[in-house]
Design a protein around this motif. Structure first.
Motif, short mmCIF file in Angstrom:
data_model
loop_
_atom_site.label_atom_id
_atom_site.label_comp_id
_atom_site.label_asym_id
_atom_site.label_seq_id
_atom_site.Cartn_x
_atom_site.Cartn_y
_atom_site.Cartn_z
N THR A 2 0.84 -1.18 0.00
CA THR A 2 0.00 0.00 0.00
C THR A 2 0.88 1.24 0.00
O THR A 2 1.91 1.28 0.67
CB THR A 2 -0.90 0.00 1.25
OG1 THR A 2 -1.61 -1.24 1.31
CG2 THR A 2 -1.91 1.12 1.18
N TYR A 4 1.36 5.26 0.79
CA TYR A 4 0.90 6.32 1.68
C TYR A 4 1.64 7.61 1.35
O TYR A 4 2.83 7.58 1.05
CB TYR A 4 1.19 5.97 3.15
CG TYR A 4 0.40 4.82 3.69
CD1 TYR A 4 -0.78 5.02 4.37
CD2 TYR A 4 0.83 3.51 3.52
CE1 TYR A 4 -1.52 3.96 4.87
CE2 TYR A 4 0.12 2.45 4.02
CZ TYR A 4 -1.06 2.67 4.69
OH TYR A 4 -1.79 1.63 5.18
N ARG A 27 -3.44 7.11 3.20
CA ARG A 27 -3.43 5.96 2.29
C ARG A 27 -3.96 6.36 0.92
O ARG A 27 -4.93 7.09 0.81
CB ARG A 27 -4.29 4.87 2.90
CG ARG A 27 -4.31 3.59 2.13
CD ARG A 27 -5.14 2.57 2.90
NE ARG A 27 -5.09 1.29 2.25
CZ ARG A 27 -6.06 0.80 1.50
NH1 ARG A 27 -7.16 1.49 1.33
NH2 ARG A 27 -5.93 -0.37 0.92
N GLY A 29 -5.79 5.29 -2.64
CA GLY A 29 -6.71 4.27 -3.11
C GLY A 29 -8.08 4.34 -2.47
O GLY A 29 -8.47 5.33 -1.86
N ARG A 115 -0.13 -0.05 7.43
CA ARG A 115 0.29 1.28 7.87
C ARG A 115 1.53 1.23 8.75
O ARG A 115 2.43 2.03 8.62
CB ARG A 115 -0.85 1.99 8.60
CG ARG A 115 -0.47 3.37 9.01
CD ARG A 115 -1.57 4.06 9.76
NE ARG A 115 -1.04 5.28 10.32
CZ ARG A 115 -1.69 6.39 10.43
NH1 ARG A 115 -2.93 6.44 10.03
NH2 ARG A 115 -1.14 7.44 10.96
#
Length: 167
Positions: A2, A4, A27, A29, A115
């Motif tokens: 992911t 960020y 984040r 998306g 995260r």
């Protein structure tokens, strides 16, 4: 993995550890909470202008497509679902724009499986750079070599390296 975006709040330069604690990771998306409860998500993120625009847009849709008749109710429902799905795709980008409007600056990006992993990878590279750029006080002055005599060019010390004479 992911992606960020990392934002730092405005203000004077502080200790790197305090700055690291204040960083905001946004984040990229799709946002599931923004899809399921968009109004509450906007309240939680303190995005007041976006909340007012969101409510005004749905009030306008309710006024244009009168939900009292069947056709207006169908159109209102379809457009509402489409706008909420669109909002869920754009919610995190809107959050980044809201942070920049509040004076935050984008420091960079971080990538991780979650995260916590993204924060760890970002801080492992960011903190050492902050330590290098930090001004350190000059080292304390050492006493001079005034009491030590200068070495002689010739004489008894010639031919001796350290404590051992050369053959």
């Amino acid at each position: 993995m992911t992606l960020y975006s990392v934002y730092e709040p405005p203000g004077e330069a502080r200790d790197p550890e305090e700055r690291a604690e204040a960083l905001v990771f946004v984040r990229h998306g799709f946002s599931w909470p923004a899809l399921l409860v968009p109004g509450l998500w906007l309240l939680y993120q303190r995005m007041w202008l976006e909340l007012v625009a969101f409510v005004a847009l749905f009030a306008l849709l309710g006024w244009v497509f009168d939900p009292s008749d069947a056709q207006g109710q169908t159109l209102f429902g379809c457009l509402s679902v489409a706008l909420i799905v669109l909002f869920a795709f754009e919610a995190n980008d809107l959050r980044g724009a809201a942070l920049e409007r509040q004076g935050y600056t984008q420091m960079g990006t971080a990538i991780g499986a979650g995260r916590d992993a993204a924060e760890l990878s970002f801080l492992q590279t960011w903190l050492p750079r902050q330590e290098k750029g930090r001004e350190r006080p000059p080292p304390p002055e050492r006493p001079g070599n005034a009491g030590i005599p200068a070495p002689k060019g010739s004489g008894e010390a010639e031919g001796v390296i350290g404590l051992f004479p050369t053959p």
